[in-house]
Design a protein around this motif. Sequence first.
Motif, PDB file in Angstrom:
ATOM      1  N   ARG A 166      49.553  37.513  43.178  1.00  0.00           N
ATOM      2  CA  ARG A 166      49.187  38.818  42.351  1.00  0.00           C
ATOM      3  C   ARG A 166      49.222  38.523  40.697  1.00  0.00           C
ATOM      4  NH1 ARG A 166      50.093  45.147  42.401  1.00  0.00           N
ATOM      5  NH2 ARG A 166      48.337  45.892  41.362  1.00  0.00           N
ATOM      6  N   THR A 167      48.003  38.763  40.098  1.00  0.00           N
ATOM      7  CA  THR A 167      47.820  38.853  38.596  1.00  0.00           C
ATOM      8  C   THR A 167      47.376  40.196  38.287  1.00  0.00           C
ATOM      9  OG1 THR A 167      47.513  36.486  38.633  1.00  0.00           O
ATOM     10  CG2 THR A 167      46.835  37.747  36.506  1.00  0.00           C
ATOM     11  N   GLN A 168      47.854  40.817  37.281  1.00  0.00           N
ATOM     12  CA  GLN A 168      47.323  42.180  36.678  1.00  0.00           C
ATOM     13  C   GLN A 168      47.296  42.223  35.228  1.00  0.00           C
ATOM     14  OE1 GLN A 168      49.775  45.840  36.784  1.00  0.00           O
ATOM     15  NE2 GLN A 168      48.679  46.319  38.524  1.00  0.00           N
ATOM     16  N   SER A 194      42.847  43.710  37.860  1.00  0.00           N
ATOM     17  CA  SER A 194      43.978  43.037  39.067  1.00  0.00           C
ATOM     18  C   SER A 194      43.268  42.007  39.863  1.00  0.00           C
ATOM     19  CB  SER A 194      44.294  44.250  39.895  1.00  0.00           C
ATOM     20  OG  SER A 194      45.167  44.916  39.115  1.00  0.00           O
ATOM     21  N   SER A 195      43.861  41.048  40.250  1.00  0.00           N
ATOM     22  CA  SER A 195      43.305  40.176  41.639  1.00  0.00           C
ATOM     23  C   SER A 195      43.178  40.878  42.857  1.00  0.00           C
ATOM     24  CB  SER A 195      43.871  38.923  41.489  1.00  0.00           C
ATOM     25  OG  SER A 195      45.485  39.130  41.642  1.00  0.00           O
ATOM     26  N   HIS A 196      42.609  40.453  43.895  1.00  0.00           N
ATOM     27  CA  HIS A 196      42.824  40.875  45.093  1.00  0.00           C
ATOM     28  C   HIS A 196      42.947  39.548  46.104  1.00  0.00           C
ATOM     29  CE1 HIS A 196      41.793  44.997  44.318  1.00  0.00           C
ATOM     30  NE2 HIS A 196      41.287  44.698  43.168  1.00  0.00           N
ATOM     31  N   ARG A 197      43.753  39.674  47.067  1.00  0.00           N
ATOM     32  CA  ARG A 197      44.083  38.740  48.018  1.00  0.00           C
ATOM     33  C   ARG A 197      44.157  37.258  47.233  1.00  0.00           C
ATOM     34  NH1 ARG A 197      40.132  40.543  52.898  1.00  0.00           N
ATOM     35  NH2 ARG A 197      40.937  42.577  53.142  1.00  0.00           N
ATOM     36  N   LEU A 198      44.879  37.318  46.176  1.00  0.00           N
ATOM     37  CA  LEU A 198      45.005  35.933  45.385  1.00  0.00           C
ATOM     38  C   LEU A 198      45.865  34.784  46.049  1.00  0.00           C
ATOM     39  CD1 LEU A 198      44.356  34.370  42.958  1.00  0.00           C
ATOM     40  CD2 LEU A 198      46.308  35.417  41.814  1.00  0.00           C
TER      41      LEU A 198
END
Length: 287
Positions: free
Chosen positions: A147-149, A172-176
């Motif tokens: 995850r990246t935020q 935010s990333s999703h399903r990274l």
Amino acid sequence: MEFKQICGACPPSDAPWRGRALSAALPADAAARLAAEQEVENLSGLSPSPEKDIFVVRENRTTCLMAEFAARFIVPYDVWASNYVDLITEQAEIPLPRGAEMRGKCGANESELEVSWLERAYTLRLLFLKEGHNTSRGPEAQWRLARTQFAYDTGERTYFKDAVSPGKHTASSHRLSAFVTPAGKSYECQAQQSITLLSSDHQKSVELLLSEVRVQPFDISADFVFSEEHKCPVDQREQLEETLPLILGLILGLVIVITLCVYHLHHKLTASQAQLPRDRSQYKHMG
């Protein structure tokens, strides 16, 4: 999954967090020992590249997370058109500067890195997970960036000029599933990589650009030293493209040498054999 700030040595935050509450409940000397057990260090000044940052998290005087990378963000935001009726979209390019504040957490299967700058107007959070999976060779473990935020404030005027309805937003990333690496190894990628983040600002897409990446959030065997690198596919392809001409040149050279050797051997064997006279008048003296 929420990011948790549990670094005992970190500067205070606007929100309460478990580490601070625990330290407050302990005697002063115990809190000091707890703080000393975890250290976070920004070693960006040691990098020869002015754009690359170096972050280290240590627990019990042992390095448990290391990260080196250059990062910048492409963030869209709205401004008024010249008629002050329509909205147009501009793009802010925000680099991750040296000297940023950092926090970190290490765990057996989950590690986090948080970096903030310009009085926390900008904050980057990275969550790493280590997981096991079954393969044809049996159970194996690997880690990944899960995850990246990125939190940012369009009211901050260094990079956002005349933003309409300025305020704080989170992308935010999703399903990274990035930086996938076998357990016990570090991830390395010199090529530029892009991660798309979805922003709370009207679902705009923020682009995170990373380059010169070397990361290891688990299983560091030597203090301040990365383990064996696992190169990204782009770097592997570029390395192959660089070495392929050399390999082909060596093969061609070997073929030429073999050809010359065969020719020389054939010529030597042929020369040692009896030659028939070219003048047919000499045939009667033969035999």
